[in-house]
Design a protein around this motif. Structure first.
Motif, PDB file in Angstrom:
ATOM      1  N   LYS A   1       0.843  -1.199   0.000  1.00 41.71           N
ATOM      2  CA  LYS A   1       0.000   0.000   0.000  1.00 41.71           C
ATOM      3  C   LYS A   1       0.870   1.238   0.000  1.00 41.71           C
ATOM      4  O   LYS A   1       1.933   1.265   0.613  1.00 41.71           O
ATOM      5  CB  LYS A   1      -0.918   0.030   1.230  1.00 41.71           C
ATOM      6  CG  LYS A   1      -2.093  -0.924   1.168  1.00 41.71           C
ATOM      7  CD  LYS A   1      -2.971  -0.766   2.399  1.00 41.71           C
ATOM      8  CE  LYS A   1      -4.188  -1.671   2.338  1.00 41.71           C
ATOM      9  NZ  LYS A   1      -5.178  -1.215   1.335  1.00 41.71           N
TER      10      LYS A   1
ATOM     11  N   ASN B   1       0.116   5.348   0.643  1.00 46.79           N
ATOM     12  CA  ASN B   1      -0.874   6.365   1.000  1.00 46.79           C
ATOM     13  C   ASN B   1      -2.286   5.774   1.020  1.00 46.79           C
ATOM     14  O   ASN B   1      -3.235   6.367   0.509  1.00 46.79           O
ATOM     15  CB  ASN B   1      -0.802   7.554   0.022  1.00 46.79           C
ATOM     16  CG  ASN B   1      -1.391   8.823   0.615  1.00 46.79           C
ATOM     17  OD1 ASN B   1      -1.321   9.052   1.818  1.00 46.79           O
ATOM     18  ND2 ASN B   1      -1.979   9.652  -0.234  1.00 46.79           N
ATOM     19  N   ASN B   2      -2.395   4.571   1.624  1.00 48.00           N
ATOM     20  CA  ASN B   2      -3.658   3.849   1.790  1.00 48.00           C
ATOM     21  C   ASN B   2      -4.277   3.350   0.484  1.00 48.00           C
ATOM     22  O   ASN B   2      -5.453   2.989   0.446  1.00 48.00           O
ATOM     23  CB  ASN B   2      -4.693   4.698   2.548  1.00 48.00           C
ATOM     24  CG  ASN B   2      -4.246   5.011   3.965  1.00 48.00           C
ATOM     25  OD1 ASN B   2      -3.711   4.145   4.652  1.00 48.00           O
ATOM     26  ND2 ASN B   2      -4.444   6.253   4.384  1.00 48.00           N
ATOM     27  N   LYS B   3      -3.497   3.319  -0.567  1.00 53.65           N
ATOM     28  CA  LYS B   3      -3.965   2.778  -1.844  1.00 53.65           C
ATOM     29  C   LYS B   3      -3.164   1.525  -2.181  1.00 53.65           C
ATOM     30  O   LYS B   3      -1.959   1.474  -1.951  1.00 53.65           O
ATOM     31  CB  LYS B   3      -3.818   3.820  -2.960  1.00 53.65           C
ATOM     32  CG  LYS B   3      -4.714   5.041  -2.781  1.00 53.65           C
ATOM     33  CD  LYS B   3      -4.527   6.019  -3.933  1.00 53.65           C
ATOM     34  CE  LYS B   3      -5.409   7.254  -3.759  1.00 53.65           C
ATOM     35  NZ  LYS B   3      -5.197   8.221  -4.868  1.00 53.65           N
ATOM     36  N   ASN B   4      -3.817   0.538  -2.748  1.00 56.69           N
ATOM     37  CA  ASN B   4      -3.165  -0.729  -3.062  1.00 56.69           C
ATOM     38  C   ASN B   4      -2.182  -0.604  -4.226  1.00 56.69           C
ATOM     39  O   ASN B   4      -2.489   0.032  -5.241  1.00 56.69           O
ATOM     40  CB  ASN B   4      -4.217  -1.794  -3.406  1.00 56.69           C
ATOM     41  CG  ASN B   4      -5.043  -2.199  -2.207  1.00 56.69           C
ATOM     42  OD1 ASN B   4      -4.562  -2.197  -1.070  1.00 56.69           O
ATOM     43  ND2 ASN B   4      -6.297  -2.564  -2.447  1.00 56.69           N
TER      44      ASN B   4
ATOM     45  N   TYR C   1       0.312  12.274  -4.293  1.00 59.73           N
ATOM     46  CA  TYR C   1       0.468  12.967  -3.012  1.00 59.73           C
ATOM     47  C   TYR C   1       1.885  13.513  -2.830  1.00 59.73           C
ATOM     48  O   TYR C   1       2.107  14.459  -2.084  1.00 59.73           O
ATOM     49  CB  TYR C   1       0.116  12.032  -1.856  1.00 59.73           C
ATOM     50  CG  TYR C   1       1.177  11.008  -1.520  1.00 59.73           C
ATOM     51  CD1 TYR C   1       2.071  11.214  -0.464  1.00 59.73           C
ATOM     52  CD2 TYR C   1       1.302   9.836  -2.255  1.00 59.73           C
ATOM     53  CE1 TYR C   1       3.040  10.280  -0.161  1.00 59.73           C
ATOM     54  CE2 TYR C   1       2.266   8.902  -1.963  1.00 59.73           C
ATOM     55  CZ  TYR C   1       3.134   9.124  -0.911  1.00 59.73           C
ATOM     56  OH  TYR C   1       4.109   8.194  -0.611  1.00 59.73           O
TER      57      TYR C   1
END
Length: 276
Positions: free
Chosen positions: A236, A238-241, A258
């Motif tokens: 992951k 920044n909380n994205k897969n 980001y």
């Protein structure tokens, strides 16, 4: 004295090589060699290079029997390198006279670093300096650093012993070869930023990383970044897969959006200044 190998992968840049050669001969540092591999050029590159280096034992010239591309040729260059420190110099570019000396000093004083990089001067087709490339910054090197957006480029020098700890340059790459190398080397230690231009970068219509090749380079860079993510075991960001397989460049760059935000850059700048 630390031994230095300057590596040159040439393809059809014979008309520019004299200025490259002269910049090497003008170096203030003495312990260096040059490894040149010609990638089956169709111009008079080989004749021009041979006429300049002649019997100078510091220069070693090799040839690919057929055109193999940038990744393959740069990988071959390192095989012939005998220096402790290696750095690539494009045959259409040049170095400032103190480039090798200032780089070697960094490795001499900081045994813990694995690489150095500097600012570079953007030049016109005639190698007349225009302005310092503005994208070069002091970086914060951690597992989430992917050099995207670009924060360092030339002049990049690295320990050869560290290179052999990596999988090496991907011989299949035609673009983003340098970026692939940067990310692999930086996974083995820290880097030192030399905040002055050591490299003269020539802008011209035939440049491999310029003009029509830009979109292809962007796609290759995304693949290189994805490979780095997988190599570093990142699932992951920044909380994205992180995708298991590469599908398209847009998906990779969206993961890193980001990192272009001012707050993220400010935080990294603070970490660098505090040496965290």
């Amino acid at each position: 004295m630390i031994s230095f190998s300057v590596l040159i992968a040439n393809y059809n840049n014979g008309k520019y090589f004299k200025e490259c050669y002269n910049s090497l001969m003008d170096q203030t540092y003495g312990n260096w060699e040059v490894v040149i591999i010609d990638d089956a050029s169709t111009d008079d590159s080989v004749e021009i290079i041979q006429s300049l280096i002649k019997d100078n034992p510091r220069f070693k010239l090799y040839h690919n029997s057929t055109n193999q591309g940038c990744g393959f040729t740069k990988r071959e260059c390192i095989k012939y390198a005998e220096g402790e420190i290696c750095a690539f110099l494009d045959p259409d570019d040049a170095l400032y006279p103190q480039a090798l000396e200032l780089t070697a000093l960094e490795f001499y004083h900081r045994n813990d670093i694995v690489a150095t990089y500097s600012q570079m001067m953007l030049c016109n087709e005639y190698l007349n300096p225009d302005k310092i490339y503005p994208g070069t910054k002091q970086i914060y090197n951690n597992q989430f650093f992917f050099n995207c957006p670009i924060q360092f480029a030339h002049f990049f020098a690295f320990k050869k012993e560290v290179y052999w700890k990596t999988s090496g340059i991907n011989p299949k790459l035609k673009n983003a070869v340098d970026q692939d190398l940067y990310l692999k080397i930086l996974e083995h230690g820290d880097i030192r930023y030399i905040k002055e231009p050591l490299y003269l970068y020539r802008l011209h219509s035939n440049g491999i990383s310029q003009h029509n090749a830009k979109q292809s380079a962007k796609e290759s860079f995304a693949r290189v970044i994805h490979e780095a993510m997988k190599r570093r075991g990142l699932r992951k960001i920044n909380n994205k897969n992180v995708p298991e397989k590469f599908t398209d460049s847009k998906e990779i760059y969206e993961l890193l959006n980001y990192q272009t935000h001012k707050l993220h850059r400010l935080i990294n700048k603070i970490k660098v200044s505090l040496n965290i």
